[in-house]
Design a protein around this motif. Structure first.
Motif, PDB file in Angstrom:
ATOM      1  N   ARG A  92      40.862  35.676  58.954  1.00  0.00           N
ATOM      2  CA  ARG A  92      39.706  36.562  58.746  1.00  0.00           C
ATOM      3  C   ARG A  92      40.145  37.912  58.199  1.00  0.00           C
ATOM      4  NH1 ARG A  92      36.634  37.117  64.053  1.00  0.00           N
ATOM      5  NH2 ARG A  92      38.621  36.571  65.021  1.00  0.00           N
ATOM      6  N   LEU A  93      41.289  38.400  58.679  1.00  0.00           N
ATOM      7  CA  LEU A  93      41.787  39.683  58.186  1.00  0.00           C
ATOM      8  C   LEU A  93      42.158  39.594  56.715  1.00  0.00           C
ATOM      9  CD1 LEU A  93      42.561  42.591  58.879  1.00  0.00           C
ATOM     10  CD2 LEU A  93      44.828  41.766  59.555  1.00  0.00           C
ATOM     11  N   ALA A  94      42.655  38.442  56.273  1.00  0.00           N
ATOM     12  CA  ALA A  94      43.041  38.272  54.872  1.00  0.00           C
ATOM     13  C   ALA A  94      41.862  38.413  53.926  1.00  0.00           C
ATOM     14  CB  ALA A  94      43.711  36.915  54.680  1.00  0.00           C
ATOM     15  N   ASP A  95      40.646  38.200  54.427  1.00  0.00           N
ATOM     16  CA  ASP A  95      39.450  38.372  53.605  1.00  0.00           C
ATOM     17  C   ASP A  95      39.066  39.841  53.446  1.00  0.00           C
ATOM     18  OD1 ASP A  95      39.144  35.628  53.249  1.00  0.00           O
ATOM     19  OD2 ASP A  95      37.871  35.421  55.017  1.00  0.00           O
ATOM     20  N   LEU A  96      39.609  40.701  54.319  1.00  0.00           N
ATOM     21  CA  LEU A  96      39.185  42.098  54.346  1.00  0.00           C
ATOM     22  C   LEU A  96      40.297  43.087  54.029  1.00  0.00           C
ATOM     23  CD1 LEU A  96      37.029  42.059  57.626  1.00  0.00           C
ATOM     24  CD2 LEU A  96      36.233  41.775  55.274  1.00  0.00           C
ATOM     25  N   ALA A  97      41.540  42.657  54.080  1.00  0.00           N
ATOM     26  CA  ALA A  97      42.626  43.621  53.943  1.00  0.00           C
ATOM     27  C   ALA A  97      43.867  42.989  53.339  1.00  0.00           C
ATOM     28  CB  ALA A  97      42.971  44.217  55.310  1.00  0.00           C
ATOM     29  N   GLU A  98      44.656  43.842  52.725  1.00  0.00           N
ATOM     30  CA  GLU A  98      46.001  43.457  52.308  1.00  0.00           C
ATOM     31  C   GLU A  98      46.952  43.881  53.418  1.00  0.00           C
ATOM     32  OE1 GLU A  98      49.380  44.406  48.878  1.00  0.00           O
ATOM     33  OE2 GLU A  98      47.511  45.561  48.952  1.00  0.00           O
TER      34      GLU A  98
END
Length: 267
Positions: A92-98
């Protein structure tokens, strides 16, 4: 034809045939002519051994899944491989942040530790919002912070200042220390990667917005709205006016105080 003459002719034919056979056996083989070796000295290559597993790569499933979902490679966390809930957070974090996975930071106090450390590089909100401080946070908190940046900070900046956020100047995230940098007392949420400090925002119109007491508009309204929205997003919000230690930055964390772990602090 007389019998003696027939026998003599037959004998001649047999003699010639045997001679040709002998010549054939004495003729060197192709291999001998090329190498000078006899057939007994030439080894015949054996077939290559059949692979034990022809079904596909033997790489662990965790790593194959990470590449397929765009999640950075997995690493050992607290002595083991990341579990299912952690992989879900990373996805989920990969969809929002590098970001990149981080080793657990070294700390003088063994109580200071992060379960699932990640190092944030930028927030993906149309044009990436840079994080020059590359804060190290626990994955669930990093996910909360990324959402706050997109849904709260960037949206309110566009609404009040007619500009979007280009970068957020933060602290390091993880710091092994007590609350308010005191020598004794409870550990800060920074010691668990569950908190972040924000000193200023850089906008895409070139303006730098520092976190401090603002009296002029629209800066005053923007910071007030940002603070109110942050109180709905984080369980603890401290900033200018809370106490002298927070006069020039926001502090956000997701600690839960009180007997039932439901206490929230918004100052």
């Amino acid at each position: 034809m007389s019998v003696p003459h027939f026998v003599a002719k037959t004998t001649t034919i047999l003699t010639i045939g045997l001679g040709m056979i002998c010549m054939t056996l004495d003729r060197p083989t192709f291999a001998q002519s090329q190498t000078g070796a006899t057939l007994d000295e030439i080894s015949i290559p054996t077939p290559r051994p059949r692979p034990k597993d022809l079904t596909g790569p033997t790489q662990p499933a965790e790593k194959r899944g990470a590449r397929q979902t765009g999640v950075p490679k997995t690493v050992a966390v607290d002595g083991g491989v990341v579990d299912g809930s952690t992989k879900d957070c990373l996805k989920r974090l990969a969809d929002l942040a590098e970001f990149e996975l981080s080793e657990a930071p070294n700390a003088k106090d063994p109580a200071c530790k992060i379960k699932n450390p990640v190092r944030l590089k930028s927030i993906l909100a149309g044009n990436p919002i840079r994080l020059p401080g590359n804060p190290v946070l626990d994955c669930p908190f990093a996910l909360d912070f990324a959402r706050w940046t997109i849904e709260r900070a960037n949206a309110l900046s566009n609404q009040h200042l007619n500009a979007r956020i280009k970068s957020v100047l933060t602290g390091p995230g993880f710091v092994c220390r007590r609350r308010n940098n005191l020598p004794t007392g409870k550990l800060s949420e920074h010691a668990f990667g569950n908190a972040i400090d924000i000193a200023s925002l850089e906008l895409d119109n070139g303006i730098r917005f520092p976190i401090k007491q603002h009296e002029e508009e629209p800066a005053k309204s923007f910071q007030r709205a940002l603070r109110t929205a942050s109180c709905d997003h984080f369980s603890t919000v401290l900033g200018p006016g809370s106490n002298p230690a927070h006069d020039f930055h926001f502090h956000f964390d997701q600690s839960r105080g009180g007997n039932k772990a439901t206490y929230r602090l918004c100052e």
